[in-house]
Design an enzyme around this catalytic site. Structure first.
Site, PDB file in Angstrom:
ATOM      1  N   CYS A  89      13.376  15.937  -2.561  1.00 29.90           N
ATOM      2  CA  CYS A  89      14.835  15.990  -2.724  1.00 29.90           C
ATOM      3  C   CYS A  89      15.256  17.375  -3.197  1.00 29.90           C
ATOM      4  O   CYS A  89      14.497  18.072  -3.854  1.00 29.90           O
ATOM      5  CB  CYS A  89      15.292  14.930  -3.728  1.00 29.90           C
ATOM      6  N   CYS A  93      18.332  14.872 -10.299  1.00 31.19           N
ATOM      7  CA  CYS A  93      18.998  13.917 -11.194  1.00 31.19           C
ATOM      8  C   CYS A  93      18.021  13.481 -12.293  1.00 31.19           C
ATOM      9  O   CYS A  93      16.883  13.101 -12.003  1.00 31.19           O
ATOM     10  CB  CYS A  93      19.454  12.690 -10.411  1.00 31.19           C
ATOM     11  N   CYS A  96      16.419   9.956 -11.954  1.00 31.79           N
ATOM     12  CA  CYS A  96      15.877   9.597 -10.631  1.00 31.79           C
ATOM     13  C   CYS A  96      14.678   8.652 -10.778  1.00 31.79           C
ATOM     14  O   CYS A  96      13.754   8.920 -11.542  1.00 31.79           O
ATOM     15  CB  CYS A  96      15.435  10.861  -9.898  1.00 31.79           C
TER      16      CYS A  96
HETATM   17  S1  SF4 Z   1      18.488  10.258  -7.592  1.00 32.58           S
HETATM   18 FE1  SF4 Z   1      16.566  11.325  -7.020  1.00 32.58          FE
HETATM   19  S2  SF4 Z   1      16.472  11.152  -4.805  1.00 32.58           S
HETATM   20 FE2  SF4 Z   1      18.583  10.683  -5.394  1.00 32.58          FE
HETATM   21  S3  SF4 Z   1      19.705  12.623  -5.241  1.00 32.58           S
HETATM   22 FE3  SF4 Z   1      18.977  12.449  -7.346  1.00 32.58          FE
HETATM   23  S4  SF4 Z   1      16.998  13.508  -7.405  1.00 32.58           S
HETATM   24 FE4  SF4 Z   1      17.492  13.097  -5.266  1.00 32.58          FE
END
Ligand code: SF4
Length: 367
Positions: A89, A93, A96
């Site tokens: 990704c 986040c 995540c």
């Molecule tokens: S939650 Fe994880 S997979 Fe989804 S956008 Fe954020 S970092 Fe990327």
């Protein structure tokens, strides 16, 4: 006694024929499309092809199959599957729960073979997720899978969950017709909060991008959905106006969840403890947004075992113990054997409204 033995024998024979047919379906997808229809039309020993059943007959067969499974404790049907084909990704986040633990992605033809096996086992809806699905081959990979699932497998529902940052208009022009639902993750309409959470990349504005994507969904007739994770940084926010203005078909609201080995624990790539909120806080957020009719809430308990999750190797991930424990790959052992280890709670799936109007043709949307 004799009758019982006979019926067990008949059941075993029926299962063997059904398994053989599932394998044949899967094998066919790796062959040329022309030979596929030819192969599927060949009669198998003990199996007589009649004309294709209509929708009500198909629903009847499905119900019958569900009843049979309830009786003999057989494997659940993979009605709705989430295929996280990549863990990579471009966002970071902090909470995540499907992190970049590998960079593996199956070759396209292998992924198609697995999807065909799932279809043969009863899949009606596929959701492509990640990581960020549009990272792989700049969206071509997910585009080809979407096209395959809708055009060739004829699945009623094909959807994607994305952070939206990599999607361009050419993608809608080329693949939009095959996609039922595009879900974009957005946790806040305050850009500073998005930055705090890690949903962002450099100077790109996540909220502005969300509006652009909303418009493209209208232009190219794709149902638009929003996913939000409620956490310590957005739990006090009032999103009523913005959500109503964007008018998604569904607004999925998740409570921030800990998964060991992903966003907590020694082998986790994130430490999401500081994002957690209590059940009461989550309820307060829901209550503040009770007038948003498309809101679909998902507490931690609902999330944990009511999703069928396939990882990048096409292994079901069992989250019932608070971490993601993989089954063997469906490509190696078949769907029925792998799904036994998925921890999937079919009743909870139905209770949380996992089955809904998920084909864009049935939504009667005013694009
Ligand atoms: S939650 Fe994880 S997979 Fe989804 S956008 Fe954020 S970092 Fe990327």
């Amino acid at each position: 006694m004799q009758l019982g033995a006979l019926s067990r024998l008949a059941l075993a024979l029926a299962r063997a024929v059904s398994a053989l047919r599932g394998r044949l379906d899967a094998l066919c997808w790796s062959l040329a499309p022309l030979s596929l229809s030819l192969l599927l039309s060949l009669p198998l020993p003990g199996w007589r092809r009649v004309s294709a059943p209509g929708p009500s007959a198909a629903a009847g067969h499905r119900r019958q199959r569900e009843q049979e499974q309830e009786r003999d404790g057989a494997a659940p049907t993979p009605t709705s599957v989430n295929y996280h084909f990549t863990r990579q990704c471009n966002y970071k986040c902090g909470f995540c729960f499907h992190t970049a633990k590998t960079s593996f992605v199956l070759p396209l033809e292998e992924a198609k073979r697995g999807l065909a096996m799932l279809k043969a086992a009863g899949m009606q809806k596929i959701n492509f997720s990640g990581g960020e699905p549009f990272l792989q081959d700049r969206g071509e990979f997910v585009g080809k899978l979407v096209q395959f699932c809708k055009r060739d497998l004829k699945l009623p529902s094909v959807s994607i969950v994305s952070n939206g940052s990599m999607i361009r208009e050419w993608w809608f022009k080329k693949y939009g017709e095959y996609l039922d639902i595009l879900a974009i993750s957005c946790d806040s309409f305050d850009e500073e909060v998005n930055v705090l959470i890690g949903r962002g990349q450099g100077k790109k504005n996540h909220v502005e991008n969300l509006h652009k994507l909303r418009q493209w969904c209208r232009d190219y007739a794709v149902a638009f959905k929003i996913n939000s994770v409620i956490n310590r940084f957005n739990v006090e926010e009032d999103m009523n106006e913005q959500i109503k203005a964007l008018n998604p078909v569904r607004w999925k609201v998740f409570q921030c969840l800990l998964i060991e080995g992903e966003n907590c624990g020694e082998d986790g790539l994130r430490d999401a403890e500081k994002f957690l909120i209590s059940d009461d806080d989550f309820e307060r957020f829901l209550d503040r947004h009770k007038d948003v009719s498309c809101l679909v809430p998902e507490s931690n308990q609902k999330m944990r075992d009511s999703y069928l999750i396939l990882d990048e190797y096409m292994r079901f991930l069992n989250c019932t113990n608070g971490r993601k424990e993989p089954s063997k790959s469906i490509l190696d052992v078949g769907v029925e054997a792998a799904i036994q280890f998925s921890g999937f709670d079919e009743k909870m799936f139905l209770k949380r409204g996992g089955k809904y109007v998920w084909s864009k043709t049935d939504m009667k949307l005013d694009w």
